[in-house]
Design an enzyme around this catalytic site. Sequence first.
Site, PDB file in Angstrom:
ATOM      1  N   HIS A 206       0.860  -1.196   0.000  1.00 31.78           N
ATOM      2  CA  HIS A 206       0.000   0.000   0.000  1.00 31.78           C
ATOM      3  C   HIS A 206       0.893   1.242   0.000  1.00 31.78           C
ATOM      4  O   HIS A 206       1.651   1.451   0.939  1.00 31.78           O
ATOM      5  CB  HIS A 206      -0.862  -0.067   1.270  1.00 31.78           C
ATOM      6  CG  HIS A 206      -1.723   1.127   1.524  1.00 31.78           C
ATOM      7  ND1 HIS A 206      -3.087   1.095   1.317  1.00 31.78           N
ATOM      8  CD2 HIS A 206      -1.443   2.360   1.992  1.00 31.78           C
ATOM      9  CE1 HIS A 206      -3.606   2.270   1.657  1.00 31.78           C
ATOM     10  NE2 HIS A 206      -2.628   3.059   2.066  1.00 31.78           N
ATOM     11  N   HIS A 208       1.524   5.503  -0.805  1.00 32.56           N
ATOM     12  CA  HIS A 208       1.085   6.879  -1.055  1.00 32.56           C
ATOM     13  C   HIS A 208       2.149   7.553  -1.900  1.00 32.56           C
ATOM     14  O   HIS A 208       3.336   7.280  -1.761  1.00 32.56           O
ATOM     15  CB  HIS A 208       0.881   7.621   0.266  1.00 32.56           C
ATOM     16  CG  HIS A 208      -0.371   7.194   0.979  1.00 32.56           C
ATOM     17  ND1 HIS A 208      -1.462   8.018   1.111  1.00 32.56           N
ATOM     18  CD2 HIS A 208      -0.713   6.025   1.563  1.00 32.56           C
ATOM     19  CE1 HIS A 208      -2.422   7.373   1.768  1.00 32.56           C
ATOM     20  NE2 HIS A 208      -1.995   6.155   2.057  1.00 32.56           N
ATOM     21  N   CYS A 239      -2.264  13.670   2.556  1.00 32.01           N
ATOM     22  CA  CYS A 239      -1.525  13.158   3.696  1.00 32.01           C
ATOM     23  C   CYS A 239      -1.693  14.175   4.809  1.00 32.01           C
ATOM     24  O   CYS A 239      -1.250  15.316   4.669  1.00 32.01           O
ATOM     25  CB  CYS A 239      -0.058  12.969   3.330  1.00 32.01           C
ATOM     26  SG  CYS A 239       0.909  12.315   4.701  1.00 32.01           S
TER      27      CYS A 239
HETATM   28 ZN    ZN Z   1      -3.045   4.768   3.183  1.00 36.84          ZN
END
Ligand code: ZN
Length: 299
Positions: A206, A208, A239
Amino acid sequence: MSRFIQIVEVGPRDGLQNEALALPVEDRVALVRQLEAAGARRIEAVSFVNPKRVPQMAGAEEIMAALPPDPARSRIGLVLNMRGWDRCVAAGCDEANVVVCASDGFAVRNQGSTVAEQVAALAAIVERQAVEGGPPISATISVAFGCPFDGEVSQDQVVAIAREAAALQVAEIVLADTIGVADPWTVRRRIEAVRAAAPDARLRMHFHDTRNTGLANAYASVEAGIDVLDAAVGGLGGCPFAPNATGNIGTEDLVYMLERAGFETGYDLSALIAVGRQVSERLGKAPASSLARAGGFPA
Ligand code: ZN
């Protein structure tokens, strides 16, 4: 090359959770349906967090109730504790994604408990599932590459948590770069280390794209043998620890990169691009994904 890479769509959860504008339940149901029509087979649809703390995720039960069960789809609910697990089971989610933070700084600030307490909570949830039933459980190790409070997170720490999750025989272990600080070489080393410690666990990654390393990290993961990756349509999200930063890697960007190379993903790229553009417009912002701006190739 016809290797299938599964992309878990996390836009309706991780993406929208980090957007300033909270979309109403009906818009989020529509988004899930559009994503499923575009090829999403596993989708993180809801989060069972306290809606007072995360108003963007309010109405999880209503969203699940509006989605008729479909054996070809899996709707995942995010779970932080036993209360969240009970809600997830009652709402009829097909999978639960239980989060354990890799650093105490993040664990305490984000979930109000230590890493050790969160590992114990995961164990208690697995135990309850064994007795009372419930959907398969994935364990996400968040801030697995760095923490906004504690700084560097060591590989040993991530491996230790993965080992405990593997001992609980969760269906999948997810290494999450929650704040987008990983680089592709570290990604490869952590995958190899976790695999050595938990050889039977299925791993999922996962990322970003906070610092523009998201797709490189996805590439490194695929090269290291990973078959399951998270992404969010339109590169939704942000974020909370890096104002103005972009969100998850865009599903359409990941689909494009993989399919251009000959991998299969099961997604319809042009449908996905359209969904990404539409939801970004609804949120009043330009899409963060490159494909939403440039379109696919060949046309
Ligand atoms: Zn995340």
